[in-house]
Design an enzyme around this catalytic site. Sequence first.
Site, short mmCIF file in Angstrom:
data_model
loop_
_atom_site.label_atom_id
_atom_site.label_comp_id
_atom_site.label_asym_id
_atom_site.label_seq_id
_atom_site.Cartn_x
_atom_site.Cartn_y
_atom_site.Cartn_z
N HIS A 83 1.72 10.44 -5.51
CA HIS A 83 2.57 9.24 -5.85
C HIS A 83 1.82 7.90 -5.52
O HIS A 83 1.93 7.21 -6.37
CB HIS A 83 4.04 9.47 -5.24
CG HIS A 83 4.92 8.11 -5.31
ND1 HIS A 83 5.52 7.77 -6.50
CD2 HIS A 83 5.17 7.10 -4.52
CE1 HIS A 83 6.08 6.74 -6.24
NE2 HIS A 83 5.69 6.18 -5.01
N ASP A 112 -14.07 -12.40 -27.68
CA ASP A 112 -13.80 -10.88 -27.13
C ASP A 112 -14.49 -11.19 -25.61
O ASP A 112 -14.69 -12.09 -25.10
CB ASP A 112 -14.78 -10.02 -27.86
CG ASP A 112 -13.94 -8.62 -27.51
OD1 ASP A 112 -13.89 -8.03 -26.51
OD2 ASP A 112 -13.75 -8.01 -28.54
N TRP A 148 -1.89 8.89 0.76
CA TRP A 148 -2.57 8.08 -0.39
C TRP A 148 -3.87 7.52 0.48
O TRP A 148 -4.91 7.24 0.04
CB TRP A 148 -1.86 7.20 -1.31
CG TRP A 148 -1.76 5.77 -0.42
CD1 TRP A 148 -0.96 5.10 0.31
CD2 TRP A 148 -2.57 4.60 -0.48
NE1 TRP A 148 -1.18 4.38 0.85
CE2 TRP A 148 -2.10 3.61 0.12
CE3 TRP A 148 -3.74 4.27 -1.42
CZ2 TRP A 148 -2.61 2.45 0.16
CZ3 TRP A 148 -4.35 3.14 -1.37
CH2 TRP A 148 -4.01 2.28 -0.56
N SER A 175 -14.72 2.65 -12.81
CA SER A 175 -13.87 1.96 -13.68
C SER A 175 -13.60 0.54 -13.32
O SER A 175 -13.67 -0.53 -14.10
CB SER A 175 -12.90 2.87 -14.25
OG SER A 175 -11.90 2.03 -15.01
N SER A 176 -12.83 0.41 -12.18
CA SER A 176 -12.54 -1.09 -11.79
C SER A 176 -13.75 -2.09 -11.58
O SER A 176 -13.88 -3.19 -12.00
CB SER A 176 -11.84 -0.97 -10.36
OG SER A 176 -11.21 0.23 -10.12
N HIS A 259 -7.17 -3.57 2.57
CA HIS A 259 -6.29 -4.56 2.55
C HIS A 259 -6.64 -5.63 1.57
O HIS A 259 -5.81 -6.19 0.78
CB HIS A 259 -6.25 -5.46 3.95
CG HIS A 259 -5.04 -6.30 4.04
ND1 HIS A 259 -4.00 -5.86 4.31
CD2 HIS A 259 -4.94 -7.53 3.71
CE1 HIS A 259 -3.04 -6.92 4.17
NE2 HIS A 259 -3.64 -8.01 3.68
N GLU A 261 -7.31 -4.40 -1.39
CA GLU A 261 -6.82 -3.90 -2.28
C GLU A 261 -5.35 -4.26 -2.64
O GLU A 261 -4.57 -4.59 -3.81
CB GLU A 261 -6.87 -2.52 -2.22
CG GLU A 261 -5.85 -1.59 -2.95
CD GLU A 261 -6.61 -1.29 -4.45
OE1 GLU A 261 -7.55 -1.64 -4.69
OE2 GLU A 261 -5.38 -0.90 -5.40
N TYR A 263 -4.39 -7.14 -2.25
CA TYR A 263 -4.21 -8.53 -2.71
C TYR A 263 -4.84 -8.57 -4.46
O TYR A 263 -4.66 -9.12 -5.28
CB TYR A 263 -4.83 -9.49 -2.26
CG TYR A 263 -4.31 -10.00 -0.87
CD1 TYR A 263 -3.03 -10.65 -1.00
CD2 TYR A 263 -4.65 -9.46 0.34
CE1 TYR A 263 -2.33 -11.02 0.02
CE2 TYR A 263 -3.79 -9.53 1.38
CZ TYR A 263 -2.98 -10.34 1.46
OH TYR A 263 -2.02 -10.54 2.39
N SER A 274 2.85 -17.33 -12.40
CA SER A 274 2.33 -18.79 -12.65
C SER A 274 2.36 -18.96 -14.00
O SER A 274 2.39 -20.30 -14.59
CB SER A 274 1.08 -18.91 -12.05
OG SER A 274 1.12 -18.68 -10.65
N HIS A 308 -4.74 -4.69 11.17
CA HIS A 308 -3.29 -4.84 11.11
C HIS A 308 -2.78 -3.43 10.71
O HIS A 308 -1.38 -3.23 10.92
CB HIS A 308 -2.74 -5.83 10.75
CG HIS A 308 -2.80 -5.92 9.35
ND1 HIS A 308 -2.58 -7.35 8.53
CD2 HIS A 308 -2.68 -5.21 8.17
CE1 HIS A 308 -2.87 -6.94 7.31
NE2 HIS A 308 -2.83 -5.78 7.18
N HIS A 309 -3.45 -2.70 9.88
CA HIS A 309 -2.73 -1.32 9.43
C HIS A 309 -3.04 -0.39 10.49
O HIS A 309 -2.44 0.88 10.61
CB HIS A 309 -3.63 -0.84 8.35
CG HIS A 309 -3.36 -1.65 7.01
ND1 HIS A 309 -2.33 -1.63 5.98
CD2 HIS A 309 -3.80 -2.70 6.80
CE1 HIS A 309 -2.34 -2.28 5.47
NE2 HIS A 309 -3.18 -3.47 5.67
N THR A 334 0.16 -18.15 0.96
CA THR A 334 1.26 -17.32 0.47
C THR A 334 2.51 -18.28 0.17
O THR A 334 3.11 -18.43 -0.76
CB THR A 334 1.48 -16.08 0.82
OG1 THR A 334 0.50 -15.51 1.36
CG2 THR A 334 2.36 -15.13 -0.01
N LYS A 337 1.98 -20.96 -2.32
CA LYS A 337 2.11 -20.39 -3.61
C LYS A 337 3.94 -20.36 -3.90
O LYS A 337 4.46 -20.65 -4.90
CB LYS A 337 1.85 -19.00 -3.77
CG LYS A 337 0.37 -19.08 -3.73
CD LYS A 337 -0.42 -18.01 -3.94
CE LYS A 337 -0.63 -17.68 -5.72
NZ LYS A 337 -1.95 -18.04 -6.00
N ARG A 456 8.07 8.21 8.26
CA ARG A 456 7.51 8.35 6.62
C ARG A 456 7.04 9.61 6.60
O ARG A 456 6.38 10.07 7.41
CB ARG A 456 6.77 7.31 6.32
CG ARG A 456 5.37 7.06 6.82
CD ARG A 456 4.84 5.67 6.65
NE ARG A 456 4.07 5.77 5.24
CZ ARG A 456 3.09 5.12 5.00
NH1 ARG A 456 2.51 4.22 5.81
NH2 ARG A 456 2.51 5.17 3.86
#
Lengths: 532, 169
Positions: A83, A112, A148, A175-176, A259, A261, A263, A274, A308-309, A334, A337, A456
């Site tokens: 998931h 293009d 994950w 790909s990315s 991390h 990722e 963002y 925006s 921090h993870h 943040t 924004k 979890r």
Amino acid sequence: MSAVVDSHGHGHEHHHDHHGGYSGIMRWITTTNHKDIGTLYLWFSFIMFLVGGAMAMVIRLELFSPGLQWVNPDFFNQMTTMHGLIMVFGAIMPAFVGFANWLIPMQIGAPDMAFARMNNWSFWILPFAASLLVISFFMPGGAPGVGWTMYAPLTVQMGIGMDFTIFAVHLLGMSSIMGSINIITTILNLRAPGMTLMRMPLFCWTWLITAYLLVAAMPVLAGAVTMTLTDRHFGTSFFNAAGGGDPVLYQHIFWFFGHPEVYIIALPAFGVISQVIPAFSRKPLFGYASMVYATSAIAILSFIVWAHHMYTVGMPVTGQLFFMYATTLIAVPTGVKVFNWVATMWKGALSFETPMLFAIGFLFLFTLGGFTGLVLSLAAVDIQLHDTYYVVAHFHYVMAIGAVFAGFAGIYFWLPKWTGRMYDEKLGKWHFWLSTIFINMTFFVQHFSGLAGMPRRVPDYPLMFETWNKISSIGAFGFGLSQFLFLYIVLKAIRSGEKAKDKQWEGADSLEWTHLPSPAPYHSFETQPVIK
Amino acid sequence: MLLRLSTVAVLMFGFGFAMVPFYDQICAALGVNSLVPIERAAAKNTQINRARTVSVEFDANSHDLPWRFRPLVRHLNVHPGELAVIEYEVVNARSHAVTGQAVPSYGPARAAEYFKKVECFCFEQQTLAGGEVRRMPVVFVVDPSLPKDIHTVTLSYTFFEVAGRGGRS
């Protein structure tokens, strides 16, 4: 304002456009057109959204009551792992790459993408990567049930399904990276005369910064999974403690990618919001320059907060303090924004069509997820909340609600431009309210079960968590079903929607609305417009 | 542009691997993550405190292992800082070779960090041939900084059979 320069593409004339040398399925396989590829990305990500969503339904079904009812714990772990992987890499990221493909050339006045054939390649890698992920379920031992984040040492011990996942991650990464190189080059080299960087729509800015993040972060993940692969099969001991390695090292490498990722997922969503909020406030975006700087600041900070993870791995207090202060610092840009979005709406001539509803929903719920993030950033608090449902609630508020709501807002906003037809406004509002109510039912209660200590990634739980989990499961089923309404709305719009105006939203001011008809012709801006 | 950005991607791939030695260096420099904390590796004060006597009790168990395992003395009075030697005896009741690993534990648990073993059979796996009898020494020092309220320390060993990786023979 709505100067139509191209008389092609009104209604059915769309099909007379030049679609390359092929028709039928070969058109889609061989296409190098940014609009076709954008469409492919969006449909692919929607299919993955449903696949990943189905897995979430299995998770919530098992958690509906305490005890083991439907699936065994192994399969449950495979569900949570897949998931996460499918939603992050298969659904959210490709969805925003789809937006980028469709919109960036139109918004900067380019004909293009810069590398059209590479663009085709970066999409067509994805279905293979997704198949590898799905095939891993049918391997001996099943799909990996490692979460994950794919932490060692579990990944080193898993069955052959893990190898499929590792290769899938490699492909998704390639790909990315190709997609990002394309986006950076397009934005830096193909802007129309007069379209200076600081005049670009903010969506292009957020994607430019995201693309840099991707180029810097994705290879690190590729490195981490490559190390896992060689640990598994080639006798290295990067993470194998018996051979002098260290499993905690994996966590450092993973989160150095992980991390940014976060963002990579959030910034394009910020970009969409925006565009949508100023359009329905009928005011230009408040504090454009500060938005650009805030986005850059977030991107730079995102590389120095990864640990921090992992406050609980036993790092020195100095380390915890550094990562804690750096993390809380991210709240500043943040906050800028969020302030700017609210200030854009302040005294605006607001109207509340579906895209605006989703944008406001995003604003409200993403900020809520941001606040719980701030709570979790405090090392002393995190040690209590680490790996509880509080964390699950936090990252679903910013991702499952934040990014997905921004995606819905963007699709409703640009659907008239893409298809030339309007969606059903009434059904769109239904979709918004059903989604909002059910998703909050799903995740808000998880704050409480998390605070009370529910861990979890566990298929069973003590009786005292039952009520919260029942509410959460009912909300999840409701949210899942509501997405079929979304599919119906989009299909209905494509088949029989009212004809859309060239400038469907009067407050929208970027080039795709002001310079192009609806639907946007297959080839747009072959002669670049001059921006005054 | 394509070339430059691809170079960045390749460099970042390398950076992931560069984190491995970098991480080891940082851990070594800061003294985190090593199994033997640097400042506690040896007893700080080797002076023998003769004014104080601590009673050390010895215990032995084997877990699912057909070994007879016992200390040769049940009890010993030591002065903190004094080097003491005792012996354990283990008999393999099986007719074939078996590998075991002893795991120590302490009562009270907080005494563990003051109980320094200089030599112990628990430092490595023991393989006994069928019917073999072996006497194994434990050399230890009780650190003089042992909290004043601890008068008795129990050292208990449990032998586990080593299975898997070349263990079960």
